[in-house]
Design a protein around this motif. Structure first.
Motif, PDB file in Angstrom:
ATOM      1  N   LEU A  58     147.244 -45.610 -18.860  1.00 15.67           N
ATOM      2  CA  LEU A  58     146.000 -46.260 -18.452  1.00 15.67           C
ATOM      3  C   LEU A  58     145.565 -45.761 -17.078  1.00 15.67           C
ATOM      4  CD1 LEU A  58     146.675 -49.933 -19.629  1.00 15.67           C
ATOM      5  CD2 LEU A  58     145.157 -48.243 -20.699  1.00 15.67           C
ATOM      6  N   ASP A  59     146.512 -45.576 -16.204  1.00  9.27           N
ATOM      7  CA  ASP A  59     146.179 -45.059 -14.872  1.00  9.27           C
ATOM      8  C   ASP A  59     145.649 -43.635 -14.956  1.00  9.27           C
ATOM      9  OD1 ASP A  59     146.232 -45.439 -11.933  1.00  9.27           O
ATOM     10  OD2 ASP A  59     147.706 -43.831 -12.005  1.00  9.27           O
ATOM     11  N   ARG A  60     146.257 -42.828 -15.804  1.00  7.44           N
ATOM     12  CA  ARG A  60     145.807 -41.438 -15.982  1.00  7.44           C
ATOM     13  C   ARG A  60     144.409 -41.387 -16.597  1.00  7.44           C
ATOM     14  NH1 ARG A  60     148.234 -35.995 -18.010  1.00  7.44           N
ATOM     15  NH2 ARG A  60     149.879 -36.515 -16.539  1.00  7.44           N
ATOM     16  N   ALA A  61     144.114 -42.318 -17.504  1.00 11.85           N
ATOM     17  CA  ALA A  61     142.824 -42.309 -18.200  1.00 11.85           C
ATOM     18  C   ALA A  61     141.658 -42.667 -17.280  1.00 11.85           C
ATOM     19  CB  ALA A  61     142.864 -43.279 -19.378  1.00 11.85           C
ATOM     20  N   LYS A  62     141.925 -43.406 -16.216  1.00 13.34           N
ATOM     21  CA  LYS A  62     140.881 -43.820 -15.262  1.00 13.34           C
ATOM     22  C   LYS A  62     139.679 -44.463 -15.982  1.00 13.34           C
ATOM     23  CE  LYS A  62     142.949 -42.300 -11.508  1.00 13.34           C
ATOM     24  NZ  LYS A  62     144.258 -42.048 -12.091  1.00 13.34           N
ATOM     25  N   PRO A  63     139.908 -45.517 -16.754  1.00  8.31           N
ATOM     26  CA  PRO A  63     138.801 -46.109 -17.520  1.00  8.31           C
ATOM     27  C   PRO A  63     137.857 -46.924 -16.631  1.00  8.31           C
ATOM     28  CG  PRO A  63     140.784 -47.408 -17.816  1.00  8.31           C
ATOM     29  CD  PRO A  63     141.188 -46.220 -16.992  1.00  8.31           C
ATOM     30  N   ASP A  64     136.608 -46.954 -17.047  1.00  5.64           N
ATOM     31  CA  ASP A  64     135.645 -47.866 -16.430  1.00  5.64           C
ATOM     32  C   ASP A  64     135.744 -49.256 -17.055  1.00  5.64           C
ATOM     33  OD1 ASP A  64     133.920 -45.979 -14.691  1.00  5.64           O
ATOM     34  OD2 ASP A  64     134.051 -44.945 -16.614  1.00  5.64           O
ATOM     35  N   ALA A  65     136.249 -49.303 -18.267  1.00  5.18           N
ATOM     36  CA  ALA A  65     136.456 -50.577 -18.955  1.00  5.18           C
ATOM     37  C   ALA A  65     137.614 -50.410 -19.927  1.00  5.18           C
ATOM     38  CB  ALA A  65     135.197 -51.014 -19.698  1.00  5.18           C
ATOM     39  N   ILE A  66     138.319 -51.517 -20.177  1.00  4.73           N
ATOM     40  CA  ILE A  66     139.401 -51.540 -21.160  1.00  4.73           C
ATOM     41  C   ILE A  66     139.054 -52.596 -22.200  1.00  4.73           C
ATOM     42  CG2 ILE A  66     141.845 -51.970 -21.587  1.00  4.73           C
ATOM     43  CD1 ILE A  66     142.426 -51.076 -18.737  1.00  4.73           C
ATOM     44  N   CYS A  67     138.967 -52.171 -23.456  1.00  5.29           N
ATOM     45  CA  CYS A  67     138.694 -53.092 -24.558  1.00  5.29           C
ATOM     46  C   CYS A  67     140.017 -53.581 -25.121  1.00  5.29           C
ATOM     47  CB  CYS A  67     137.879 -52.401 -25.651  1.00  5.29           C
ATOM     48  SG  CYS A  67     136.208 -51.946 -25.144  1.00  5.29           S
ATOM     49  N   ILE A  68     140.113 -54.875 -25.357  1.00  4.94           N
ATOM     50  CA  ILE A  68     141.366 -55.477 -25.818  1.00  4.94           C
ATOM     51  C   ILE A  68     141.139 -56.258 -27.107  1.00  4.94           C
ATOM     52  CG2 ILE A  68     142.426 -55.595 -23.546  1.00  4.94           C
ATOM     53  CD1 ILE A  68     141.543 -58.561 -23.469  1.00  4.94           C
ATOM     54  N   GLU A  69     142.212 -56.414 -27.852  1.00  4.16           N
ATOM     55  CA  GLU A  69     142.140 -57.063 -29.159  1.00  4.16           C
ATOM     56  C   GLU A  69     142.273 -58.582 -29.028  1.00  4.16           C
ATOM     57  OE1 GLU A  69     144.155 -56.654 -33.606  1.00  4.16           O
ATOM     58  OE2 GLU A  69     144.707 -55.256 -32.010  1.00  4.16           O
ATOM     59  N   ARG A  70     141.167 -59.190 -28.675  1.00  2.00           N
ATOM     60  CA  ARG A  70     141.049 -60.645 -28.673  1.00  2.00           C
ATOM     61  C   ARG A  70     139.572 -60.979 -28.755  1.00  2.00           C
ATOM     62  NH1 ARG A  70     142.793 -64.844 -30.938  1.00  2.00           N
ATOM     63  NH2 ARG A  70     143.748 -66.517 -29.712  1.00  2.00           N
TER      64      ARG A  70
END
Length: 419
Positions: A58-70
C-alpha cells in the motif's frame, strides 16, 4: 458608414476569430485502479502474503484513495465483517495513519431480504459457532500457507470462481447466492468508478475478496477515465521494505491466530513464520501475553511436556492480573469467542487457566481440568459461561488424548478447515 481600411481589417479578424472552433481542452489523465484480490485473513498464515508485506505494498502504491469491502452504512458506524482482517486491522489503520481517503464499496441485501432468501440474517452467528460451513470458525488448509500477495493476478487461479459466476444453478431455486454475487459485484464496481471519478488522474487501490476481482475489472474495463492495472505491475515490496512496515499488532495477530485459534488444531501452521512473529513481540519485553504464547508454541511443537506446560500456565495465571491480548479479532464483546477462536475473548489469566485445563483433560485428569475450568468461568457473564462450557464439551472434553511424542494438535489434523 465608412470605417477606413484599419477598421475593416480589424472587423475581418474578429469575424474569423468568432467562426474558428474553440480550442479543445486536453482530456484529464485516466485514474489508475488497482484491484488487489485477497483471501480474507490469509495474511495471518502465509509469510508471502503477510500483513507487513501488504502494508508495504500500500505504501509503494501511493494511493489517493483505498476502497474497502464494507457497505458505506456499516463503515459509517465503524462496523466491519468479522473475518476481513485485511480491512479493519490493516487497510483502514494504514489509510488513517497516512491521511488517505477511505471508500467503502460493498453492498448487502437488507436483513429482511436475507431472511426471506436464506431463512436467517447473514451477520448473526449462533451461540456456538460450527467448525465448518456458514458461521464456521475460520482456519486454512495447507495450501494457504504458500499464498502469494499477487495470487489473484493470475486469471487461472480464479477460474473456478469465474465459471461459478457464469453458470446458473442446476435448480433455479438454489441460484440466489450467484445472483446476489453478480448484483453485489456490479455495485462494488460502480462505487469504485465513483471513487475514481473523485480522483481524476490519481490512483485508487481496491482491497477486496478475490472472489470479486475479475468481475470488477471486467465491468470497469470500458469505463471512461479509468485504467485498470494489475497490482503486480507496481512491483513486489522487498523483504527490507516489508520488515520496515512490520508492526506489533501484526505480530500479535499472527501469533494469536495460529496458536490460540482452531488453526492450531488444523495441522497447517508455519511454525517458523509464527516463531518470528512471537520473537519480535518478545524483543519489546516479556509480558503475560508473550509468555503464554511461548508456552503454547513450544507445546504445539512438542518441545515441552504436559507437566511443564501446566506449571507454566498456572504461573502465568497467578501473575497476569487483568492483562489482555493485544489482538483478538473479537467483534461482539458479549460473546466468549471470536471468528477463529472459541475462547478468543478471554483475558490472559483466564486463557492460561483454560490451557492448563486443556492439558489436564488430555492427560486424563478430569478433576483438575474441571477445577481450572471453573476458575476460568468465574466472573464471566452467564452468556459467556454458557459458551465457554459449550465449546469445552464439544471440542475439548471428548478429544482423544494425543499419542505420546506427537505434538498437541497433530492428532486433530483432520479438523475441517475453510479458506
Amino acid at each position: 458608414m465608412k470605417t477606413g481600411w484599419l477598421g475593416t481589417l480589424l472587423y475581418g479578424f474578429a469575424a474569423l476569430a468568432a467562426a474558428a472552433p474553440a480550442p479543445q481542452a486536453r482530456p484529464p489523465s485516466p485514474t489508475t485502479v488497482v484491484v488487489l484480490g485477497v483471501d480474507h485473513a490469509a495474511q495471518l498464515v502465509s509469510p508471502r502474503d503477510r500483513p507487513a508485506l501488504l502494508d508495504a505494498f500500500l505504501d509503494r502504491a501511493k494511493p489517493d484513495a483505498i476502497c474497502i469491502e464494507r457497505t458505506p452504512e456499516a463503515f459509517a458506524r465503524g462496523d466491519f465483517y468479522e473475518f476481513t482482517y485485511e480491512v479493519q486491522d490493516l487497510a483502514v489503520p494504514f489509510a488513517r495513519r497516512h491521511g488517505i481517503e477511505l471508500c467503502p464499496i460493498d453492498w448487502e441485501p437488507p436483513v429482511e431480504d436475507q431472511r426471506l432468501g436464506f431463512g436467517l440474517a447473514l451477520d448473526a452467528p449462533p451461540e456456538l459457532r460450527p467448525l465448518k460451513g456458514l458461521f464456521g470458525l475460520l482456519s486454512f488448509a495447507g495450501a494457504s500457507l504458500q499464498r502469494d500477495l499477487f495470487h489473484a493476478d493470475d486469471p487461472a487461479k480464479l477460474e473456478r470462481v469465474t465459471h461459478w459466476a457464469a453458470t446458473p444453478a442446476a435448480k433455479a431455486g438454489n441460484d440466489l447466492p450467484r445472483r446476489l454475487y453478480l448484483y453485489r459485484t456490479y455495485l462494488q464496481a460502480q462505487r469504485i468508478a465513483a471513487a475514481a471519478r473523485a480522483h481524476p488522474g490519481g490512483r485508487v487501490v481496491v482491497v477486496v475478496g478475490e472472489f470479486h476481482k475479475r468481475d470488477i475489472e471486467a465491468i470497469l474495463a470500458d469505463a471512461a477515465g479509468i485504467r485498470v492495472v494489475q497490482p503486480s505491475s507496481l512491483g513486489r515490496p522487498s523483504e527490507a521494505e516489508a520488515a520496515a512496515h512490520d508492526r506489533p499488532e501484526y505480530q500479535a495477530a499472527i501469533a494469536g491466530f495460529n496458536l490460540l485459534g482452531v488453526q492450531a488444531a488444523s495441522g497447517a501452521v508455519d511454525y517458523a513464520f509464527v516463531g518470528r512473529a512471537l520473537a519480535a513481540l518478545e524483543a519489546a519485553g516479556a509480558t503475560p501475553q508473550t509468555r503464554l504464547l511461548r508456552v503454547r508454541l513450544e507445546r504445539l511443537q512438542g518441545r515441552i511436556g504436559r507437566a511443564e506446560a501446566v506449571a507454566r500456565y498456572r504461573a502465568i495465571a497467578a501473575e497476569a492480573g487483568d492483562a489482555r491480548f493485544a489482538w483478538t479479532g473479537v467483534k461482539d464483546a458479549t460473546r466468549v469467542d471470536s471468528w477463529f477462536d472459541p475462547f478468543g475473548n478471554l483475558d490472559v489469566r483466564r486463557r492460561a487457566l483454560l490451557e492448563a485445563a486443556r492439558e489436564a483433560q488430555a492427560g486424563g485428569d478430569a478433576a483438575a481440568a474441571a477445577g481450572w475450568l471453573d476458575a476460568c468461568a468465574a466472573g464471566l457473564s452467564p452468556r459467556q459461561q454458557a459458551q465457554l462450557r459449550g465449546y469445552w464439551q464439544r471440542d475439548i472434553a471428548p478429544a482423544t488424548p494425543p499419542v505420546a511424542g506427537v505434538p498437541v494438535g497433530a492428532a486433530r489434523a483432520a479438523t475441517p478447515t475453510s479458506g
